[in-house]
Motif scaffolding. Sequence first.
Motif, PDB file in Angstrom:
ATOM      1  N   ASP A 171       0.843  -1.184   0.000  1.00  0.00           N
ATOM      2  CA  ASP A 171       0.000   0.000   0.000  1.00  0.00           C
ATOM      3  C   ASP A 171       0.886   1.244   0.000  1.00  0.00           C
ATOM      4  O   ASP A 171       2.121   1.148  -0.041  1.00  0.00           O
ATOM      5  CB  ASP A 171      -0.945  -0.010   1.201  1.00  0.00           C
ATOM      6  CG  ASP A 171      -0.217  -0.140   2.534  1.00  0.00           C
ATOM      7  OD1 ASP A 171       1.006   0.116   2.587  1.00  0.00           O
ATOM      8  OD2 ASP A 171      -0.874  -0.500   3.535  1.00  0.00           O
ATOM      9  N   SER A 172       0.268   2.419   0.047  1.00  0.00           N
ATOM     10  CA  SER A 172       1.030   3.668  -0.040  1.00  0.00           C
ATOM     11  C   SER A 172       2.018   3.805   1.118  1.00  0.00           C
ATOM     12  O   SER A 172       3.138   4.300   0.941  1.00  0.00           O
ATOM     13  CB  SER A 172       0.087   4.875  -0.065  1.00  0.00           C
ATOM     14  OG  SER A 172      -0.761   4.879   1.085  1.00  0.00           O
ATOM     15  N   GLU A 173       1.620   3.312   2.295  1.00  0.00           N
ATOM     16  CA  GLU A 173       2.526   3.360   3.447  1.00  0.00           C
ATOM     17  C   GLU A 173       3.738   2.463   3.204  1.00  0.00           C
ATOM     18  O   GLU A 173       4.881   2.843   3.474  1.00  0.00           O
ATOM     19  CB  GLU A 173       1.804   2.911   4.714  1.00  0.00           C
ATOM     20  CG  GLU A 173       2.707   2.893   5.947  1.00  0.00           C
ATOM     21  CD  GLU A 173       2.032   2.269   7.162  1.00  0.00           C
ATOM     22  OE1 GLU A 173       2.709   2.170   8.209  1.00  0.00           O
ATOM     23  OE2 GLU A 173       0.864   1.871   7.063  1.00  0.00           O
TER      24      GLU A 173
ATOM     25  N   GLN B 254       4.959   1.510   0.311  1.00  0.00           N
ATOM     26  CA  GLN B 254       5.794   2.082  -0.741  1.00  0.00           C
ATOM     27  C   GLN B 254       6.664   3.219  -0.202  1.00  0.00           C
ATOM     28  O   GLN B 254       7.821   3.370  -0.607  1.00  0.00           O
ATOM     29  CB  GLN B 254       4.921   2.582  -1.889  1.00  0.00           C
ATOM     30  CG  GLN B 254       4.265   1.462  -2.665  1.00  0.00           C
ATOM     31  CD  GLN B 254       3.443   1.962  -3.839  1.00  0.00           C
ATOM     32  OE1 GLN B 254       3.673   3.049  -4.351  1.00  0.00           O
ATOM     33  NE2 GLN B 254       2.472   1.175  -4.257  1.00  0.00           N
ATOM     34  N   GLU B 255       6.121   3.979   0.722  1.00  0.00           N
ATOM     35  CA  GLU B 255       6.906   5.052   1.322  1.00  0.00           C
ATOM     36  C   GLU B 255       8.031   4.485   2.183  1.00  0.00           C
ATOM     37  O   GLU B 255       9.129   5.049   2.236  1.00  0.00           O
ATOM     38  CB  GLU B 255       5.996   5.956   2.165  1.00  0.00           C
ATOM     39  CG  GLU B 255       6.714   7.145   2.791  1.00  0.00           C
ATOM     40  CD  GLU B 255       7.442   8.017   1.780  1.00  0.00           C
ATOM     41  OE1 GLU B 255       8.536   8.523   2.121  1.00  0.00           O
ATOM     42  OE2 GLU B 255       6.939   8.191   0.647  1.00  0.00           O
TER      43      GLU B 255
ATOM     44  N   GLN C 147       6.580   2.858 -11.157  1.00  0.00           N
ATOM     45  CA  GLN C 147       5.918   3.756 -10.208  1.00  0.00           C
ATOM     46  C   GLN C 147       6.668   5.084 -10.081  1.00  0.00           C
ATOM     47  O   GLN C 147       7.861   5.107  -9.788  1.00  0.00           O
ATOM     48  CB  GLN C 147       5.787   3.071  -8.846  1.00  0.00           C
ATOM     49  CG  GLN C 147       4.844   1.869  -8.886  1.00  0.00           C
ATOM     50  CD  GLN C 147       4.909   1.037  -7.624  1.00  0.00           C
ATOM     51  OE1 GLN C 147       5.973   0.855  -7.054  1.00  0.00           O
ATOM     52  NE2 GLN C 147       3.766   0.521  -7.194  1.00  0.00           N
TER      53      GLN C 147
ATOM     54  N   THR D 256       6.683   7.333  -7.890  1.00  0.00           N
ATOM     55  CA  THR D 256       7.205   7.701  -6.567  1.00  0.00           C
ATOM     56  C   THR D 256       8.683   7.372  -6.421  1.00  0.00           C
ATOM     57  O   THR D 256       9.404   8.046  -5.703  1.00  0.00           O
ATOM     58  CB  THR D 256       6.393   7.000  -5.452  1.00  0.00           C
ATOM     59  OG1 THR D 256       6.879   7.424  -4.181  1.00  0.00           O
ATOM     60  CG2 THR D 256       6.534   5.490  -5.536  1.00  0.00           C
TER      61      THR D 256
END
Length: 205
Positions: free
Chosen positions: A164-166, A168-169, A191, A193
């Motif tokens: 999820d976005s968390e 990936q960060e 991606q 990011t």
Amino acid sequence: MPKNRLNINGLTLFRGERCLFRDLNFDVSDGEILLIKGKNGSGKTSLLRALSGLLEPDQGQILWNDIDITKDRQEYHQNLSWLSHKHGFKKELSVKENLEYELSLRSNAIHDFDYILNKLSLDKIKNRPFGILSAGQKRRASLARMIISNATLYLLDEPGSNLDSEGQEIVRSLVIDHTKNNGICVMATHQDTFEKITTNVIELA
């Protein structure tokens, strides 16, 4: 202190009759992040497999600190950690047991890894069998193994996959921290990011 350096000279790779790439040249050194871009089927994963020593190129050389990786594969593999789509964990063993097995294979591994499990939100599930974990949890376990290896060179194939976005960060932060500590990162991803943190980009047709 000399820099570590991955150097690719004239790399050519075929898949059957099709040429994935020809006469590819690049190098990446301490503190750098190289992004490999390209459409599905362009050869991104095949290139990473070649860089890991798992796939023999049709032409060209892969050099680690100016030495062909075929000359001393064991030394080279001690310096790299390969994050692929396949997890490579034993399903019946717990996350912790799998990671402890990784420790036994590497002389320079990080033995006190509880903080890594905590950072990746694996501390509460470390004793569960790997086979029952969700796809995202399995990906985080693979990331934990990569960090524990204490390798200089990270090879990452779609590192944000199943996260999820968390998550990936977290990966983004781990890559940045690794290169700040003079690590090297080569990643294939689509991606955006991750593109923002890269030092250089190569695109496969």
